[in-house]
Design a protein around this motif. Structure first.
Motif, short mmCIF file in Angstrom:
data_model
loop_
_atom_site.label_atom_id
_atom_site.label_comp_id
_atom_site.label_asym_id
_atom_site.label_seq_id
_atom_site.Cartn_x
_atom_site.Cartn_y
_atom_site.Cartn_z
N GLU A 110 0.82 -1.21 0.00
CA GLU A 110 0.00 0.00 0.00
C GLU A 110 0.86 1.26 0.00
OE1 GLU A 110 -3.65 2.17 2.41
OE2 GLU A 110 -2.90 0.24 3.15
N THR A 111 1.92 1.28 0.79
CA THR A 111 2.80 2.44 0.84
C THR A 111 3.43 2.71 -0.52
OG1 THR A 111 3.29 1.95 3.15
CG2 THR A 111 4.77 3.48 2.03
N THR A 112 3.89 1.65 -1.18
CA THR A 112 4.48 1.80 -2.52
C THR A 112 3.44 2.30 -3.52
OG1 THR A 112 6.11 0.07 -2.04
CG2 THR A 112 5.68 0.56 -4.36
N ALA A 113 2.21 1.79 -3.42
CA ALA A 113 1.14 2.24 -4.33
C ALA A 113 0.82 3.71 -4.11
CB ALA A 113 -0.11 1.39 -4.12
N ARG A 114 0.70 4.13 -2.87
CA ARG A 114 0.39 5.54 -2.59
C ARG A 114 1.50 6.46 -3.10
NH1 ARG A 114 -3.48 6.88 1.18
NH2 ARG A 114 -4.61 5.13 2.08
N MET A 115 2.73 6.08 -2.85
CA MET A 115 3.84 6.91 -3.30
C MET A 115 3.93 6.91 -4.82
SD MET A 115 7.68 7.03 -1.83
CE MET A 115 8.83 8.27 -2.43
N GLY A 116 3.70 5.74 -5.44
CA GLY A 116 3.70 5.67 -6.90
C GLY A 116 2.64 6.58 -7.50
N GLY A 117 1.44 6.56 -6.91
CA GLY A 117 0.38 7.45 -7.37
C GLY A 117 0.76 8.91 -7.21
N ASN A 118 1.36 9.27 -6.08
CA ASN A 118 1.80 10.64 -5.86
C ASN A 118 2.88 11.08 -6.85
OD1 ASN A 118 1.52 10.77 -2.20
ND2 ASN A 118 -0.01 11.07 -3.78
N LEU A 119 3.71 10.14 -7.27
CA LEU A 119 4.78 10.44 -8.22
C LEU A 119 4.28 10.49 -9.66
CD1 LEU A 119 7.64 8.28 -6.66
CD2 LEU A 119 7.61 10.79 -6.85
N GLY A 120 3.02 10.16 -9.88
CA GLY A 120 2.44 10.25 -11.21
C GLY A 120 2.38 8.97 -12.00
N TYR A 121 2.70 7.85 -11.37
CA TYR A 121 2.62 6.57 -12.07
C TYR A 121 1.16 6.09 -12.12
CZ TYR A 121 7.67 6.40 -11.77
OH TYR A 121 8.99 6.71 -11.90
N ARG A 122 0.86 5.36 -13.16
CA ARG A 122 -0.44 4.70 -13.27
C ARG A 122 -0.28 3.35 -12.56
NH1 ARG A 122 0.98 7.40 -17.50
NH2 ARG A 122 1.94 5.67 -18.63
N VAL A 123 -0.90 3.22 -11.40
CA VAL A 123 -0.65 2.09 -10.51
C VAL A 123 -1.80 1.08 -10.60
CG1 VAL A 123 -0.20 1.37 -8.13
CG2 VAL A 123 0.61 3.61 -8.93
N LEU A 124 -1.44 -0.17 -10.83
CA LEU A 124 -2.38 -1.28 -10.76
C LEU A 124 -2.01 -2.11 -9.53
CD1 LEU A 124 -2.50 -2.38 -14.52
CD2 LEU A 124 -3.94 -0.73 -13.33
N PHE A 125 -3.00 -2.36 -8.69
CA PHE A 125 -2.79 -3.01 -7.39
C PHE A 125 -3.54 -4.33 -7.42
CE2 PHE A 125 -3.33 -3.29 -2.70
CZ PHE A 125 -2.08 -2.89 -2.27
N VAL A 126 -2.79 -5.44 -7.49
CA VAL A 126 -3.41 -6.75 -7.73
C VAL A 126 -3.73 -7.41 -6.39
CG1 VAL A 126 -3.27 -8.85 -9.10
CG2 VAL A 126 -1.93 -6.85 -9.78
N ILE A 127 -4.95 -7.19 -5.93
CA ILE A 127 -5.33 -7.50 -4.55
C ILE A 127 -5.29 -8.99 -4.22
CG2 ILE A 127 -7.84 -7.70 -4.95
CD1 ILE A 127 -6.07 -5.72 -2.09
N ASP A 128 -5.43 -9.88 -5.21
CA ASP A 128 -5.37 -11.32 -4.90
C ASP A 128 -3.98 -11.90 -5.16
OD1 ASP A 128 -5.49 -11.26 -7.68
OD2 ASP A 128 -6.86 -12.96 -7.83
N ALA A 129 -3.00 -11.04 -5.47
CA ALA A 129 -1.61 -11.48 -5.62
C ALA A 129 -0.77 -10.86 -4.50
CB ALA A 129 -1.07 -11.08 -6.99
N MET A 130 -1.36 -10.85 -3.32
CA MET A 130 -0.69 -10.33 -2.12
C MET A 130 -1.45 -10.86 -0.90
SD MET A 130 -1.83 -6.29 -2.44
CE MET A 130 -1.07 -6.07 -4.03
N HIS A 131 -0.86 -10.70 0.26
CA HIS A 131 -1.56 -11.07 1.49
C HIS A 131 -1.04 -10.23 2.64
CE1 HIS A 131 1.55 -13.31 3.76
NE2 HIS A 131 1.97 -13.78 2.61
N THR A 132 -1.78 -10.28 3.74
CA THR A 132 -1.34 -9.60 4.95
C THR A 132 -1.71 -10.44 6.16
OG1 THR A 132 -1.24 -7.48 6.09
CG2 THR A 132 -3.42 -8.17 5.29
#
Length: 196
Positions: A129-151
């Motif tokens: 999530e932190t990488t996605a938020r920062m990527g979005g802030n930096l202007g990247y088009r971010v795809l977050f694959v929710i079933d290819a991760m776990h917590t």
């Protein structure tokens, strides 16, 4: 939802898929299919000749993810899925965001004209999530694959357990609602057309 399109040079960012996360220290997890989906995406990215970035967490001494500990090593599925070639970039970090690692991920992406990143790995609501938020802030088009991760389950400040599933749902809603990333599933990516 609009059709998903994967840019030809979209970078797959594989975050912290390390043996240490199997340690009982972390507690109960969600999504037992995460590793299988991560491996499927790595194989697809390799087949399509798109860039793969592998990120490793080097935590402080005493952590299962500390350098020199067996848990610091990447899970075998990463190497097996990559095949004989090394990842296009290997980043090490000691904080949550892959953008604060070495070598500099942002510089590497920009030098190659990469504007779309796809995030998978461990943990959903932490480094991913932190990488996605920062990527979005930096202007990247971010795809977050929710079933290819776990917590993992976590304790709130009131001492109550927040389940891994609840954390995953909250992360999905937060990233989606805030416009940081497009949240999708592995199957969506594996069937998406490539763009120029």
């Amino acid at each position: 939802m609009s059709e998903i399109q994967i840019e030809k040079n979209a970078a797959l960012i594989v975050v912290d898929v390390q043996k240490g996360f199997e340690d009982p220290y972390f507690g109960r997890r969600d999504n037992p299919a995460a590793e299988e989906n991560i491996a499927a995406l790595i194989r697809d990215w390799r087949a399509q000749r798109r860039p793969v970035v592998v990120v490793r967490q080097d935590s402080a001494p005493g952590s299962p993810l500390a350098p020199g500990m067996p848990g610091n090593e990447l899970k075998g599925l990463v190497g097996e899925s990559l095949g004989p070639e090394a990842p296009d970039l290997f980043v090490t970090k000691s904080v949550n965001s892959a953008f604060y690692g070495k070598p500099n991920l942002d510089e590497w992406l920009r030098e190659r004209g990469i504007g779309q990143i796809v995030i998978v790995g461990i943990q959903t609501n932490m480094c991913n999530e932190t990488t996605a938020r920062m990527g979005g802030n930096l202007g990247y088009r971010v795809l977050f694959v929710i079933d290819a991760m776990h917590t993992f389950d976590a304790f709130g400040p009131d001492g109550e357990v927040v389940t891994a599933e609840e954390l995953t749902r909250a992360t999905s809603a937060s990233l989606h609602h805030g416009g940081f990333a497009r949240v999708l599933r592995t199957a969506d990516l594996l069937t998406a057309p490539a763009t120029a």
